[in-house]
Design a protein around this motif. Sequence first.
Motif, PDB file in Angstrom:
ATOM      1  N   LEU A   1       0.828  -1.210   0.000  1.00 30.54           N
ATOM      2  CA  LEU A   1       0.000   0.000   0.000  1.00 30.54           C
ATOM      3  C   LEU A   1       0.863   1.261   0.000  1.00 30.54           C
ATOM      4  O   LEU A   1       0.560   2.232  -0.684  1.00 30.54           O
ATOM      5  N   ASN A   2       1.956   1.202   0.758  1.00 31.84           N
ATOM      6  CA  ASN A   2       2.839   2.370   0.768  1.00 31.84           C
ATOM      7  C   ASN A   2       3.545   2.554  -0.570  1.00 31.84           C
ATOM      8  O   ASN A   2       3.792   3.676  -1.000  1.00 31.84           O
ATOM      9  N   THR A   3       3.871   1.435  -1.229  1.00 29.95           N
ATOM     10  CA  THR A   3       4.501   1.505  -2.545  1.00 29.95           C
ATOM     11  C   THR A   3       3.543   2.125  -3.550  1.00 29.95           C
ATOM     12  O   THR A   3       3.907   3.005  -4.336  1.00 29.95           O
ATOM     13  N   LEU A   4       2.306   1.651  -3.517  1.00 30.09           N
ATOM     14  CA  LEU A   4       1.296   2.184  -4.420  1.00 30.09           C
ATOM     15  C   LEU A   4       1.141   3.694  -4.230  1.00 30.09           C
ATOM     16  O   LEU A   4       1.103   4.463  -5.188  1.00 30.09           O
ATOM     17  N   LEU A   5       1.107   4.107  -2.971  1.00 25.42           N
ATOM     18  CA  LEU A   5       0.993   5.531  -2.655  1.00 25.42           C
ATOM     19  C   LEU A   5       2.169   6.304  -3.246  1.00 25.42           C
ATOM     20  O   LEU A   5       2.008   7.321  -3.900  1.00 25.42           O
ATOM     21  N   LYS A   6       3.363   5.770  -3.028  1.00 24.47           N
ATOM     22  CA  LYS A   6       4.570   6.457  -3.486  1.00 24.47           C
ATOM     23  C   LYS A   6       4.582   6.596  -5.016  1.00 24.47           C
ATOM     24  O   LYS A   6       5.007   7.609  -5.559  1.00 24.47           O
ATOM     25  N   GLU A   7       4.106   5.585  -5.695  1.00 24.52           N
ATOM     26  CA  GLU A   7       4.120   5.590  -7.155  1.00 24.52           C
ATOM     27  C   GLU A   7       3.049   6.489  -7.765  1.00 24.52           C
ATOM     28  O   GLU A   7       3.229   7.031  -8.835  1.00 24.52           O
ATOM     29  N   PHE A   8       1.910   6.601  -7.097  1.00 26.12           N
ATOM     30  CA  PHE A   8       0.776   7.319  -7.678  1.00 26.12           C
ATOM     31  C   PHE A   8       0.614   8.751  -7.186  1.00 26.12           C
ATOM     32  O   PHE A   8      -0.036   9.552  -7.839  1.00 26.12           O
ATOM     33  N   GLN A   9       1.165   9.070  -6.028  1.00 27.65           N
ATOM     34  CA  GLN A   9       0.888  10.394  -5.482  1.00 27.65           C
ATOM     35  C   GLN A   9       1.504  11.489  -6.361  1.00 27.65           C
ATOM     36  O   GLN A   9       2.439  11.244  -7.117  1.00 27.65           O
ATOM     37  N   LEU A  10       0.959  12.674  -6.264  1.00 26.48           N
ATOM     38  CA  LEU A  10       1.473  13.782  -7.063  1.00 26.48           C
ATOM     39  C   LEU A  10       2.887  14.093  -6.604  1.00 26.48           C
ATOM     40  O   LEU A  10       3.156  14.157  -5.410  1.00 26.48           O
ATOM     41  N   THR A  11       3.770  14.272  -7.568  1.00 24.84           N
ATOM     42  CA  THR A  11       5.144  14.623  -7.212  1.00 24.84           C
ATOM     43  C   THR A  11       5.209  16.126  -6.939  1.00 24.84           C
ATOM     44  O   THR A  11       4.280  16.870  -7.271  1.00 24.84           O
ATOM     45  N   GLU A  12       6.322  16.537  -6.391  1.00 29.50           N
ATOM     46  CA  GLU A  12       6.548  17.966  -6.153  1.00 29.50           C
ATOM     47  C   GLU A  12       6.429  18.726  -7.489  1.00 29.50           C
ATOM     48  O   GLU A  12       5.776  19.768  -7.571  1.00 29.50           O
TER      49      GLU A  12
END
Length: 530
Positions: free
Chosen positions: A168-179
């Motif tokens: 779940l944390n990986t998915l978040l890291k991959e999909f969340q908006l980047t800076e």
Amino acid sequence: QRHIVRLLSCPGTVAEDLRRDEQPSGSVETGFEDKIPRKRFSEMQNERREQAQRTVLIHCPEKISENKFLKYLSQHGPINNHFFYESFGLYAVVEFCRKESVGSLQNGTQTPNMAMETAIPFRSRFLSLKLKNQTSKQSCIQSSNQLPPSNRKLFELLCYAESIDDQLNTLLKEFQLTEENTKLRYLTCSLIEDIAAAYFPDCVVRPFGSSVNTFGKLGCDLDMFLDLDETRNLSTHKTSGNFLMEFQKILSVIGECLDHFGPGCVGVQKILNARCPLVRFSHQASGFQCDLTTNNKIALTSSELLYIYGALDSRVRALVFGIRCWARAHSLTSSIPGAWITNFSLTMMVIFFLQRRSPPILPTLDSLKTLADAEDKCIIEGNNCTFVHDLNRIKPSGNTETLELLLKEFFEYFGNFGREQNKPDSSPLYIQNPFETSLNISKNVSQSQLQKFVDLAQESAWILQQEDAHRPSVSSNQPWGLAAVLLPSVPNRGSLTKKKRKRSANERVKNLLESLKSNRTANFTETNEK
Ligand code: GTP
Ligand code: MG
């Protein structure tokens, strides 16, 4: 058990004192408190907005020397930061340290069409760079990615993760908006604001929705709110028909303007007869699909409420992203409007679920109201939108449940959602709008879509349960945990009894595993938003 999702209060729970202690005692150290962005929503928005005003968007030739480019621009003042990205061509986002540098750059650039410049009284910060003697040999520009990961990549990452929490944390890291993506969103609003300001001086164009509420996925649309409060006091009587007309006229004017003169704005559609009139267009340079509305202050307030919920505990966003991807993978959500559940509703359901854990992971809206002080008071169109804005005043949750447990329990909870309920005369799913409490944000959801959601939740709960007994070894390349529940399931589930369903789901998973051994990602549906 009822079909109703309300964020306001939890029936039967004792009102807890949520106030954060002045000196936090070291009793519960969850470790993520330090990483929580403690900025107020308005502070964050103002900072980003100011940053965007010092920024320009430049369409670059394919072959360009980064050093020469930066040297050229630095003539106009020091650069704070920059990045390149591709979207039907190469673009650069360049943030100067000072706003004056933008003016200086604009003065030094040629305007190709002076006639247009006089007709439209704005100078765009969207520039195009042409090299006179184009001889840059090599372009080794590092370009920043603005797209979500491919299914194949996501799938591999999930299979190699160590636990469901890790997945779940990986998915978040991959999909969340980047800076960078966030910067580009604020910059796009700022560029649209320049155009709108030609007609409505001092207007502000603010992003809202998933671009700012901490739940945005790379590729999600850009919701913009044209705030005219600074120029005139429209909001006081805006419920009357005349004012609705006025908003429609304003949007109509902006729509025309974007269509004819908006640099890089294409496919402009005016959707003025909707409950919330809007102008939809695609901003080609940034690649964002944009929805511009104007009388929508409550939506901005809802975005802030979600921002607070997203920032309070690191598990919230991970779970919301997981559920959103799950819903998308099973076509429970769609980019086309219709009878399906929206991402906004799904987020509400996750928050509602997390408010009901024991001890709660998220506070109810009622308790956020009790933490509010005089400054937080806010009434919009007669609706009480008061809640605490200072994140630091909210006590972190003492709940230490793992994401794995929460994911399972979420599916269990909604797999049994509203079972005994029989309300033929009202909507199948009722999710109370937190600020306009008489409205249902999921009014559009049909009985069959709700049933599909409940069935899939049940099935996913079951898949995760089965796995507990015999989880494949992590290095076996087989879809497990989150990856297994993201797989599409076969149709005609609805007519099966629960027992049969269990058995058939088991067989289906076996078959899927077999087929996936040869081609691991072939059956994995598109999870990208657009
Ligand atoms: P994405 O699917 O990632 O775009 O999520 P989103 O939260 O941005 O949803 P969307 O673009 O559909 O809507 C933007 C914002 O408008 C939401 O965040 C809400 O604040 C608001 N909104 C959307 N749908 C409703 C609704 O049915 N009722 C109300 N009151 N507000 C809504
Ligand atoms: Mg949106």
